[in-house]
Design a protein around this motif. Structure first.
Motif, PDB file in Angstrom:
ATOM      1  N   TYR A 266      -1.094  18.586  -4.040  1.00 51.31           N
ATOM      2  CA  TYR A 266      -0.825  18.104  -5.397  1.00 51.31           C
ATOM      3  C   TYR A 266      -0.591  16.596  -5.425  1.00 51.31           C
ATOM      4  CZ  TYR A 266       0.190  23.042  -6.366  1.00 51.31           C
ATOM      5  OH  TYR A 266       0.121  24.401  -6.494  1.00 51.31           O
ATOM      6  N   ALA A 267      -0.997  15.981  -6.520  1.00 53.42           N
ATOM      7  CA  ALA A 267      -0.745  14.550  -6.704  1.00 53.42           C
ATOM      8  C   ALA A 267       0.749  14.288  -6.900  1.00 53.42           C
ATOM      9  CB  ALA A 267      -1.532  14.029  -7.901  1.00 53.42           C
ATOM     10  N   SER A 268       1.440  15.228  -7.552  1.00 58.40           N
ATOM     11  CA  SER A 268       2.887  15.099  -7.789  1.00 58.40           C
ATOM     12  C   SER A 268       3.590  16.368  -7.316  1.00 58.40           C
ATOM     13  CB  SER A 268       3.173  14.881  -9.278  1.00 58.40           C
ATOM     14  OG  SER A 268       2.549  13.722  -9.740  1.00 58.40           O
ATOM     15  N   PRO A 269       3.782  16.514  -6.003  1.00 59.39           N
ATOM     16  CA  PRO A 269       4.420  17.739  -5.496  1.00 59.39           C
ATOM     17  C   PRO A 269       5.895  17.812  -5.879  1.00 59.39           C
ATOM     18  CG  PRO A 269       4.144  16.136  -3.744  1.00 59.39           C
ATOM     19  CD  PRO A 269       3.465  15.558  -4.955  1.00 59.39           C
ATOM     20  N   ASP A 270       6.412  19.038  -5.924  1.00 61.21           N
ATOM     21  CA  ASP A 270       7.826  19.240  -6.257  1.00 61.21           C
ATOM     22  C   ASP A 270       8.749  18.747  -5.151  1.00 61.21           C
ATOM     23  OD1 ASP A 270       7.358  20.338  -8.750  1.00 61.21           O
ATOM     24  OD2 ASP A 270       7.222  22.371  -7.956  1.00 61.21           O
ATOM     25  N   GLY A 271       8.386  18.948  -3.917  1.00 59.62           N
ATOM     26  CA  GLY A 271       9.206  18.507  -2.795  1.00 59.62           C
ATOM     27  C   GLY A 271      10.151  19.570  -2.286  1.00 59.62           C
ATOM     28  N   ALA A 272      10.751  19.281  -1.137  1.00 52.43           N
ATOM     29  CA  ALA A 272      11.616  20.230  -0.444  1.00 52.43           C
ATOM     30  C   ALA A 272      12.829  20.620  -1.283  1.00 52.43           C
ATOM     31  CB  ALA A 272      12.050  19.657   0.901  1.00 52.43           C
ATOM     32  N   GLY A 273      13.408  19.677  -2.001  1.00 56.43           N
ATOM     33  CA  GLY A 273      14.588  19.978  -2.808  1.00 56.43           C
ATOM     34  C   GLY A 273      14.315  21.033  -3.864  1.00 56.43           C
ATOM     35  N   GLU A 274      13.181  20.905  -4.548  1.00 53.84           N
ATOM     36  CA  GLU A 274      12.836  21.894  -5.579  1.00 53.84           C
ATOM     37  C   GLU A 274      12.515  23.246  -4.954  1.00 53.84           C
ATOM     38  OE1 GLU A 274      12.463  23.770  -9.084  1.00 53.84           O
ATOM     39  OE2 GLU A 274      13.320  21.798  -8.727  1.00 53.84           O
ATOM     40  N   LEU A 275      11.867  23.240  -3.800  1.00 54.17           N
ATOM     41  CA  LEU A 275      11.598  24.515  -3.118  1.00 54.17           C
ATOM     42  C   LEU A 275      12.905  25.209  -2.730  1.00 54.17           C
ATOM     43  CD1 LEU A 275       8.559  23.484  -0.912  1.00 54.17           C
ATOM     44  CD2 LEU A 275       8.536  25.087  -2.838  1.00 54.17           C
ATOM     45  N   ARG A 276      13.877  24.447  -2.270  1.00 48.68           N
ATOM     46  CA  ARG A 276      15.191  25.041  -1.951  1.00 48.68           C
ATOM     47  C   ARG A 276      15.839  25.631  -3.193  1.00 48.68           C
ATOM     48  NH1 ARG A 276      15.365  20.454   1.305  1.00 48.68           N
ATOM     49  NH2 ARG A 276      15.223  20.984   3.496  1.00 48.68           N
ATOM     50  N   ARG A 277      15.752  24.916  -4.317  1.00 45.28           N
ATOM     51  CA  ARG A 277      16.311  25.437  -5.571  1.00 45.28           C
ATOM     52  C   ARG A 277      15.589  26.715  -5.993  1.00 45.28           C
ATOM     53  NH1 ARG A 277      17.108  19.995  -6.084  1.00 45.28           N
ATOM     54  NH2 ARG A 277      15.087  19.520  -7.003  1.00 45.28           N
ATOM     55  N   GLU A 278      14.268  26.758  -5.798  1.00 45.19           N
ATOM     56  CA  GLU A 278      13.511  27.966  -6.145  1.00 45.19           C
ATOM     57  C   GLU A 278      13.987  29.158  -5.315  1.00 45.19           C
ATOM     58  OE1 GLU A 278      11.068  28.864  -8.474  1.00 45.19           O
ATOM     59  OE2 GLU A 278      11.739  26.988  -9.372  1.00 45.19           O
ATOM     60  N   LEU A 279      14.285  28.925  -4.054  1.00 47.53           N
ATOM     61  CA  LEU A 279      14.776  30.014  -3.198  1.00 47.53           C
ATOM     62  C   LEU A 279      16.098  30.583  -3.708  1.00 47.53           C
ATOM     63  CD1 LEU A 279      14.027  28.815   0.447  1.00 47.53           C
ATOM     64  CD2 LEU A 279      12.979  30.724  -0.772  1.00 47.53           C
ATOM     65  N   GLU A 280      16.874  29.769  -4.417  1.00 48.33           N
ATOM     66  CA  GLU A 280      18.185  30.199  -4.915  1.00 48.33           C
ATOM     67  C   GLU A 280      18.122  30.878  -6.280  1.00 48.33           C
ATOM     68  OE1 GLU A 280      20.554  26.646  -4.780  1.00 48.33           O
ATOM     69  OE2 GLU A 280      20.446  26.537  -2.589  1.00 48.33           O
ATOM     70  N   ARG A 281      17.037  30.689  -7.022  1.00 46.72           N
ATOM     71  CA  ARG A 281      16.910  31.295  -8.352  1.00 46.72           C
ATOM     72  C   ARG A 281      16.691  32.797  -8.219  1.00 46.72           C
ATOM     73  NH1 ARG A 281      13.962  26.364  -9.480  1.00 46.72           N
ATOM     74  NH2 ARG A 281      15.126  25.209 -11.054  1.00 46.72           N
TER      75      ARG A 281
END
Length: 156
Positions: A23-38
């Motif tokens: 992706y040109a504008s990836p979410d990044g590791a921080g957002e992936l960690r937040r997704e794991l918590e949702r």
């Protein structure tokens, strides 16, 4: 050998790298960690096992909401494109949805993303709407849906 399973916390950096190459504008590791918590969120990864090394090569991030699966992202590492990785994850998602009793899968995709549109249409997704100015650069998003009920069969 290839395997699809749930992303683990230790996979976050590898998954972020996949997104960065995709992706040109990836979410990044921080957002992936937040997704794991949702509570509603799931991230499944495609792992490649080759000569004793395991590598995360693709991911799909989705939400389970009532009777619907909402696909947020489907990404393949640039080094593994054109090898059927995204298709494997999409087949997995359709099978998991059917097995879990979900009625449909929805997603947004850029109209300019011809490879993704081709893949989704091959797996039975149809146009269901348009979100004007959806992306940060102002591009619209096409809303696609794939019914998982018996009348919505097709593709996978």
């Amino acid at each position: 050998m290839w395997r699809v399973d749930a992303m683990r916390p230790g996979d976050v950096d590898a998954a972020a790298e996949v997104e960065q190459t995709a992706y040109a504008s990836p979410d990044g590791a921080g957002e992936l960690r937040r997704e794991l918590e949702r509570e509603v969120s799931r991230i499944d990864v495609l792992r490649r096992h080759h000569r004793g090394v395991e590598q995360v090569v693709a991911l799909c991030n989705y939400w389970l909401i009532c009777d619907e699966i909402h696909l947020l992202s489907l990404a393949t590492h640039a080094a593994f494109r054109r090898r059927g990785c995204a298709a494997r994850l999409l087949r997995h998602l359709v099978a998991m949805g059917r097995q879990g009793g979900y009625a449909r899968i929805t997603l947004e995709v850029r109209p300019s993303n011809a490879p993704a549109l081709s893949l989704y249409r091959r797996y039975g997704f149809r146009d269901a709407g348009r979100r004007r100015g959806y992306y940060a650069d102002g591009e619209d998003a096409l809303v696609l849906v794939r019914e998982l009920t018996p009348s919505g069969r097709g593709g996978a």
